[in-house]
Design an enzyme around this catalytic site. Structure first.
Site, mmCIF file in Angstrom:
data_model
loop_
_atom_site.group_PDB
_atom_site.id
_atom_site.type_symbol
_atom_site.label_atom_id
_atom_site.label_comp_id
_atom_site.label_asym_id
_atom_site.label_seq_id
_atom_site.Cartn_x
_atom_site.Cartn_y
_atom_site.Cartn_z
ATOM 1 C CG HIS A 37 -28.022 3.467 35.942
ATOM 2 N ND1 HIS A 37 -29.365 3.479 35.687
ATOM 3 C CD2 HIS A 37 -27.891 2.847 37.139
ATOM 4 C CE1 HIS A 37 -30.016 2.874 36.673
ATOM 5 N NE2 HIS A 37 -29.148 2.495 37.577
ATOM 6 N N GLY A 147 -23.848 6.409 43.005
ATOM 7 C CA GLY A 147 -24.568 7.661 42.799
ATOM 8 C C GLY A 147 -24.989 8.264 44.126
ATOM 9 C CD GLN A 153 -26.410 1.729 47.132
ATOM 10 O OE1 GLN A 153 -27.284 0.877 47.235
ATOM 11 N NE2 GLN A 153 -26.106 2.274 45.970
ATOM 12 C CB VAL A 176 -28.626 12.384 36.556
ATOM 13 C CG1 VAL A 176 -29.229 12.894 35.257
ATOM 14 C CG2 VAL A 176 -27.107 12.277 36.445
HETATM 15 P P1 AMP Z 1 -29.531 1.104 40.912
HETATM 16 O O1 AMP Z 1 -29.496 0.452 39.570
HETATM 17 O O2 AMP Z 1 -30.790 1.878 41.177
HETATM 18 O O3 AMP Z 1 -29.131 0.171 42.025
HETATM 19 O O4 AMP Z 1 -28.407 2.206 40.876
HETATM 20 C C1 AMP Z 1 -27.075 1.911 40.509
HETATM 21 C C2 AMP Z 1 -26.219 3.098 40.859
HETATM 22 O O5 AMP Z 1 -26.709 4.246 40.162
HETATM 23 C C3 AMP Z 1 -26.277 3.432 42.353
HETATM 24 O O6 AMP Z 1 -24.982 3.804 42.797
HETATM 25 C C4 AMP Z 1 -27.243 4.584 42.395
HETATM 26 O O7 AMP Z 1 -27.028 5.458 43.480
HETATM 27 C C5 AMP Z 1 -26.937 5.279 41.089
HETATM 28 N N1 AMP Z 1 -28.051 6.128 40.668
HETATM 29 C C6 AMP Z 1 -29.362 5.800 40.617
HETATM 30 N N2 AMP Z 1 -30.092 6.859 40.214
HETATM 31 C C7 AMP Z 1 -29.231 7.877 40.016
HETATM 32 C C8 AMP Z 1 -29.358 9.245 39.607
HETATM 33 N N3 AMP Z 1 -30.537 9.786 39.323
HETATM 34 N N4 AMP Z 1 -28.238 9.997 39.510
HETATM 35 C C9 AMP Z 1 -27.024 9.465 39.802
HETATM 36 N N5 AMP Z 1 -26.831 8.188 40.190
HETATM 37 C C10 AMP Z 1 -27.913 7.406 40.299
#
Ligand code: AMP
Length: 293
Positions: A37, A147, A153, A176
């Site tokens: 994030h 991400g 998604q 990441v």
């Molecule tokens: P979430 O809180 O899991 O819904 O994720 C919020 C955003 O962060 C989404 O666009 C995810 O794809 C992105 N995200 C989650 N994990 C990672 C990661 N390891 N690296 C990059 N982006 C991420």
């Protein structure tokens, strides 16, 4: 950093920022923030005048049997991280604020939602697309950030933006990973030490698939089997799928060529984990499509 809990409050703030000529970046999240994030927020910080992060565990995208209740939450910690990251505003609405009534209106992108994740989670992406459109309408960002970790998604949101001709850009930030390869995820908190070790099967499966492509293999089924072999090689991992698909249409590739996503999902302990690699597969080589800046 300002915190908004109402749609009206955030709308007004965004309207004045737009009037003042500021470019707006939106980073939708479900909170329990980690380095993935933060990388997204830093990208948004570099590219936009004003960065808004939403933290909302969206009930519409969870099926009744899923982990909505137990999804990890720690708002105070998240707010500390975001203010350190230089985010301007955070939107933390309640469920009642976002959904005062039962929803009758949904956004769905069926062809991209029924495959991969959609087989285990048939209503997931209409919940995602609906909340994302709602957030877009509240913030009206110039750029929305997602991400690559959630590759399907990304495909769904891009398609929604294209079909509805929404006036914004979608920027995608590379996944990441922990130093040993595990993709960062809020759900990694569910992993006890043995499950944490077994969870490495996901990234190892993807790396095995990529290695095979680098060695010249172009049969999708062979790459898929190599990934499946890694996932099924650990009895603590319950494979959901391993797939080789075209990156935008998510159609399985018989002959692997061009923009390709290798995608895996598996249950490890009580976590359901996802990972993917985005590759450009050419006649003579393989290139990662997204590399950290
Ligand atoms: P979430 O809180 O899991 O819904 O994720 C919020 C955003 O962060 C989404 O666009 C995810 O794809 C992105 N995200 C989650 N994990 C990672 C990661 N390891 N690296 C990059 N982006 C991420």
């Amino acid at each position: 950093m300002l915190q908004y809990t109402t749609i009206q409050g955030l709308r007004e703030a965004m309207r004045s920022a737009r009037k003042a000529g500021k470019s707006l970046g939106l980073v939708p999240t479900m909170g329990y923030l980690h380095a993935g994030h933060i990388a997204i927020c830093e990208t948004a910080r570099r590219e936009c005048d004003l960065v808004v992060v939403s933290i909302f565990v969206n009930p519409l995208q969870f099926a009744p049997s899923e982990d909505l209740e137990s999804y990890p939450r720690d708002l105070d910690r998240d707010l500390g991280i975001l203010s350190q990251t230089g985010v301007d505003a955070v939107f933390t609405p309640s469920v009642e604020e976002m959904y005062p009534e039962t929803m009758e209106t949904w956004v769905s992108v069926p062809s991209l939602s029924q495959t991969l994740e959609g087989k285990s989670r048939p209503t997931h992406f209409q919940g995602v697309a609906t909340v994302v459109l709602k957030l877009f309408s509240i913030v009206q960002p110039d750029i929305a950030y997602f991400g690559q970790k959630d590759g399907q998604q990304v495909a769904v949101v891009r398609r929604m933006v294209r079909d509805l001709q929404l006036p914004l850009e979608v920027h995608v930030v590379p996944t990441v990973r922990e130093t040993d390869g595990l993709a960062m995820s809020s759900r990694n908190v569910y992993l006890d030490p043995p499950a944490r070790a077994s969870a490495l099967a996901l990234s190892r499966a993807l790396f095995a698939g990529r290695a095979l492509l680098e060695a010249g293999e172009r049969r999708g089924a062979a790459v898929q089997q190599a990934m499946e072999a890694v996932l099924t090689g650990d009895s603590a991992v319950r494979m959901d799928y391993a797939a080789v698909v075209q990156a935008d249409s998510l159609v399985p590739q018989d002959r692997v060529q061009g923009r390709t996503m290798l995608a895996v999902a598996a249950y490890v302990g009580r976590a359901r984990l996802l990972d993917n690699l985005m590759l450009d597969v050419g006649p003579s080589g393989v290139r990662d499509l997204l590399t950290p800046s």
